[in-house]
Scaffold this motif. Structure first.
Motif, PDB file in Angstrom:
ATOM      1  N   ASP A 117      -7.106  -3.966 -10.490  1.00  0.00           N
ATOM      2  CA  ASP A 117      -8.301  -3.204 -10.853  1.00  0.00           C
ATOM      3  C   ASP A 117      -8.767  -3.520 -12.269  1.00  0.00           C
ATOM      4  O   ASP A 117      -9.975  -3.622 -12.522  1.00  0.00           O
ATOM      5  N   ALA A 118      -7.823  -3.668 -13.195  1.00  0.00           N
ATOM      6  CA  ALA A 118      -8.183  -3.890 -14.603  1.00  0.00           C
ATOM      7  C   ALA A 118      -8.475  -5.352 -14.914  1.00  0.00           C
ATOM      8  O   ALA A 118      -9.114  -5.658 -15.930  1.00  0.00           O
ATOM      9  N   THR A 136     -10.272  -8.914 -14.916  1.00  0.00           N
ATOM     10  CA  THR A 136     -11.673  -9.322 -14.771  1.00  0.00           C
ATOM     11  C   THR A 136     -11.737 -10.817 -14.472  1.00  0.00           C
ATOM     12  O   THR A 136     -10.860 -11.590 -14.865  1.00  0.00           O
ATOM     13  N   LYS A 190     -13.420 -10.931  -6.756  1.00  0.00           N
ATOM     14  CA  LYS A 190     -12.088 -10.715  -7.315  1.00  0.00           C
ATOM     15  C   LYS A 190     -11.105 -10.356  -6.212  1.00  0.00           C
ATOM     16  O   LYS A 190      -9.943 -10.774  -6.238  1.00  0.00           O
ATOM     17  N   ASP A 191     -11.562  -9.596  -5.230  1.00  0.00           N
ATOM     18  CA  ASP A 191     -10.681  -9.243  -4.118  1.00  0.00           C
ATOM     19  C   ASP A 191     -10.241 -10.495  -3.349  1.00  0.00           C
ATOM     20  O   ASP A 191      -9.075 -10.598  -2.944  1.00  0.00           O
ATOM     21  N   ARG A 234       0.610  -5.275  -6.993  1.00  0.00           N
ATOM     22  CA  ARG A 234      -0.387  -6.232  -6.488  1.00  0.00           C
ATOM     23  C   ARG A 234      -0.577  -6.066  -4.990  1.00  0.00           C
ATOM     24  O   ARG A 234      -1.677  -6.280  -4.478  1.00  0.00           O
ATOM     25  N   GLN A 245      -2.449  -2.378  -4.437  1.00  0.00           N
ATOM     26  CA  GLN A 245      -3.870  -2.295  -4.758  1.00  0.00           C
ATOM     27  C   GLN A 245      -4.753  -3.019  -3.746  1.00  0.00           C
ATOM     28  O   GLN A 245      -5.970  -2.889  -3.795  1.00  0.00           O
ATOM     29  N   HIS A 275      -5.987  -1.382   0.865  1.00  0.00           N
ATOM     30  CA  HIS A 275      -7.226  -0.898   1.475  1.00  0.00           C
ATOM     31  C   HIS A 275      -7.871  -1.974   2.353  1.00  0.00           C
ATOM     32  O   HIS A 275      -8.671  -1.665   3.231  1.00  0.00           O
TER      33      HIS A 275
END
Length: 222
Positions: free
Chosen positions: A35-36, A38, A60-61, A109, A112, A115
């Motif tokens: 999440d953090a 970039t 990024k996903d 890792r 996150q 989902h």
């Protein structure tokens, strides 16, 4: 010939860029979490232009999933380092199932990305599948399991692992339920529940330390 050389240089550069992005992505995501992290920071760490990232990964996903696939492969190799010492192929499979469950519920890792359950289950099936499917075949040949279609059992198991990990991370299932999950997944191989419980209760040696990302892996270029 000149055209072929130019095409070869382009292909090599593309491979290097993709490998550098995967390695940088894993470093940054391991340090900060997905999440953090970039894309700008990952591009800088990989020493490529910020826009170059999107030539290889749509988001990024998508990059995180590719990183996780490499982590899955290395986990399979670490499991193999331990299970090479086992004489019972059923124990090899049981040990691997436990390690994947513990990693899926404990590694940030993995957590996150849960989902994206269908994507992660498919990655788990493809990237780790050759090992457990082989182990199921060997255990069946040894009379320990009764599996006629290892690919089907591993497909079902992959989705069950991701669903269970979601249950722990989202729905509050206690981590202690991992043992029960191992038993139930072992039953999918044809074991009776008492035999599955005995197998799940066997001592589990620790995994070797996680190695640094490997450079120039063929799978990085696919």
């Amino acid at each position: 010939m000149d055209t072929k050389r130019a095409e070869g240089r382009v292909a090599r550069r593309q491979k290097r860029n993709r490998t550098a992005l995967l390695e940088a992505g894993e470093e940054v995501m391991s340090e900060k979490g997905i999440d953090a992290a970039t894309m700008q920071e990952i591009a800088e760490r990989a020493d490529v232009g910020a826009g170059t990232v999107y030539n290889y990964f749509k988001s990024k996903d998508d990059l995180a999933v590719a990183v996780l696939e490499n982590i899955m492969e290395r986990l399979a190799e670490r499991i193999e380092d331990v299970t090479d010492t086992f004489s019972d192929p059923a124990q090899v499979y049981a040990f691997g199932i436990r390690q994947v469950l513990e990693t899926a519920t404990g590694d940030v890792r993995w957590k996150q990305l849960l989902h994206r359950s269908e994507v992660i289950a498919d990655a788990l099936y493809r990237r780790m599948g050759p090992y457990p499917m082989r182990d199921m075949r060997l255990a069946t040949e040894a009379g320990r399991f009764n599996v006629t279609d290892p690919a089907l059992i591993w497909r079902l198991t992959s989705h069950a692992i991701v669903g269970f990990a979601l249950g722990i991370t989202k729905d509050g299932l206690p981590p202690s339920s991992i043992n029960e999950a191992v038993i139930r997944l072992l039953c999918m191989t044809g074991l009776a529940i008492d035999d599955a419980a005995e197998l799940a209760a066997r001592p589990c040696p620790p995994l070797p330390p996680q190695p640094a990302p490997r450079k120039n892996r063929i799978s990085d270029y696919m």
